[in-house]
Motif scaffolding. Structure first.
Motif, PDB file in Angstrom:
ATOM      1  N   ARG A  36       2.788   7.513 -11.463  1.00  0.00           N
ATOM      2  CA  ARG A  36       2.299   8.165 -10.235  1.00  0.00           C
ATOM      3  C   ARG A  36       1.327   9.297 -10.588  1.00  0.00           C
ATOM      4  O   ARG A  36       0.258   9.429  -9.985  1.00  0.00           O
ATOM      5  N   ARG A  66       0.853  -1.189   0.000  1.00  0.00           N
ATOM      6  CA  ARG A  66       0.000   0.000   0.000  1.00  0.00           C
ATOM      7  C   ARG A  66       0.889   1.240   0.000  1.00  0.00           C
ATOM      8  O   ARG A  66       1.934   1.262   0.636  1.00  0.00           O
ATOM      9  N   THR A  67       0.441   2.292  -0.706  1.00  0.00           N
ATOM     10  CA  THR A  67       1.159   3.565  -0.700  1.00  0.00           C
ATOM     11  C   THR A  67       0.144   4.696  -0.693  1.00  0.00           C
ATOM     12  O   THR A  67      -0.998   4.520  -1.106  1.00  0.00           O
ATOM     13  N   ARG A  68       0.578   5.835  -0.222  1.00  0.00           N
ATOM     14  CA  ARG A  68      -0.280   7.017  -0.188  1.00  0.00           C
ATOM     15  C   ARG A  68       0.037   7.903  -1.387  1.00  0.00           C
ATOM     16  O   ARG A  68       1.192   8.230  -1.646  1.00  0.00           O
ATOM     17  N   LEU A  69      -0.983   8.283  -2.135  1.00  0.00           N
ATOM     18  CA  LEU A  69      -0.858   9.237  -3.229  1.00  0.00           C
ATOM     19  C   LEU A  69      -1.215  10.616  -2.680  1.00  0.00           C
ATOM     20  O   LEU A  69      -1.344  10.787  -1.479  1.00  0.00           O
ATOM     21  N   SER A  70      -1.412  11.575  -3.539  1.00  0.00           N
ATOM     22  CA  SER A  70      -1.739  12.932  -3.084  1.00  0.00           C
ATOM     23  C   SER A  70      -3.013  12.983  -2.248  1.00  0.00           C
ATOM     24  O   SER A  70      -3.047  13.634  -1.214  1.00  0.00           O
ATOM     25  N   TYR A  71      -4.061  12.317  -2.704  1.00  0.00           N
ATOM     26  CA  TYR A  71      -5.344  12.418  -2.016  1.00  0.00           C
ATOM     27  C   TYR A  71      -6.010  11.082  -1.715  1.00  0.00           C
ATOM     28  O   TYR A  71      -7.151  11.065  -1.286  1.00  0.00           O
ATOM     29  N   LYS A  72      -5.322   9.989  -1.969  1.00  0.00           N
ATOM     30  CA  LYS A  72      -5.934   8.679  -1.751  1.00  0.00           C
ATOM     31  C   LYS A  72      -4.854   7.619  -1.635  1.00  0.00           C
ATOM     32  O   LYS A  72      -3.680   7.886  -1.851  1.00  0.00           O
ATOM     33  N   ASP A  73      -5.267   6.413  -1.327  1.00  0.00           N
ATOM     34  CA  ASP A  73      -4.347   5.281  -1.247  1.00  0.00           C
ATOM     35  C   ASP A  73      -4.364   4.493  -2.551  1.00  0.00           C
ATOM     36  O   ASP A  73      -5.355   4.490  -3.271  1.00  0.00           O
ATOM     37  N   ASN A  92      -2.709   9.534  -9.690  1.00  0.00           N
ATOM     38  CA  ASN A  92      -3.285  10.653  -8.959  1.00  0.00           C
ATOM     39  C   ASN A  92      -4.489  11.234  -9.674  1.00  0.00           C
ATOM     40  O   ASN A  92      -5.332  11.875  -9.046  1.00  0.00           O
ATOM     41  N   THR A 149      -6.267   2.050  -7.601  1.00  0.00           N
ATOM     42  CA  THR A 149      -6.932   2.991  -6.694  1.00  0.00           C
ATOM     43  C   THR A 149      -8.396   2.602  -6.620  1.00  0.00           C
ATOM     44  O   THR A 149      -8.821   1.619  -7.236  1.00  0.00           O
ATOM     45  N   TRP A 160      -0.793  -1.099  -9.917  1.00  0.00           N
ATOM     46  CA  TRP A 160      -1.224  -0.265  -8.802  1.00  0.00           C
ATOM     47  C   TRP A 160      -2.683   0.060  -9.046  1.00  0.00           C
ATOM     48  O   TRP A 160      -3.066   0.446 -10.155  1.00  0.00           O
TER      49      TRP A 160
END
Length: 104
Positions: A98, A10-17, A102, A35, A33
């Motif tokens: 990435r 799991r990773t965190r993007l600007s506004y979501k996982d 986003n 979302t 990946w």
């Protein structure tokens, strides 16, 4: 031959996982990946079939500066193809994985 296993992170993007998956298939691996709305993946995913379901999706691939050997490399890889739902979310050929995620 080393045993291949399914990988999930799991990773965190600007506004979501986003959730990353490596799925071993024979000698190769499918990587993606995902979302809550779309995905970026290595070659092998049918992004037009996903478009039929309304899912934005893009295929990322290697550029001169990158290789696809792990999930992190998918984020840095270049978008090579995008389906219509992804294009409607402003995903463009040449942007990073990435950045595409986003926008999905």
């Amino acid at each position: 031959m080393a045993q291949q296993i399914l990988c999930h992170q799991r990773t965190r993007l600007s506004y979501k996982d986003a959730f990353g998956y490596v799925i071993p298939v024979g000698e190769a691996s499918l990587m993606a990946w995902v979302t809550d709305e779309g995905l970026i993946g290595s070659a092998g995913f049918d992004i037009e079939a996903l478009a039929n379901a309304g899912v934005p999706a893009a295929i990322v691939g290697v550029s001169e500066e990158s290789t696809l050997d792990n999930l992190d490399s998918l984020m840095d890889a270049e978008v090579k193809a995008a389906n219509l739902p992804a294009v409607q979310r402003r995903v463009e050929i040449g942007m990073s994985g990435r950045e595409a995620l986003n926008r999905m």
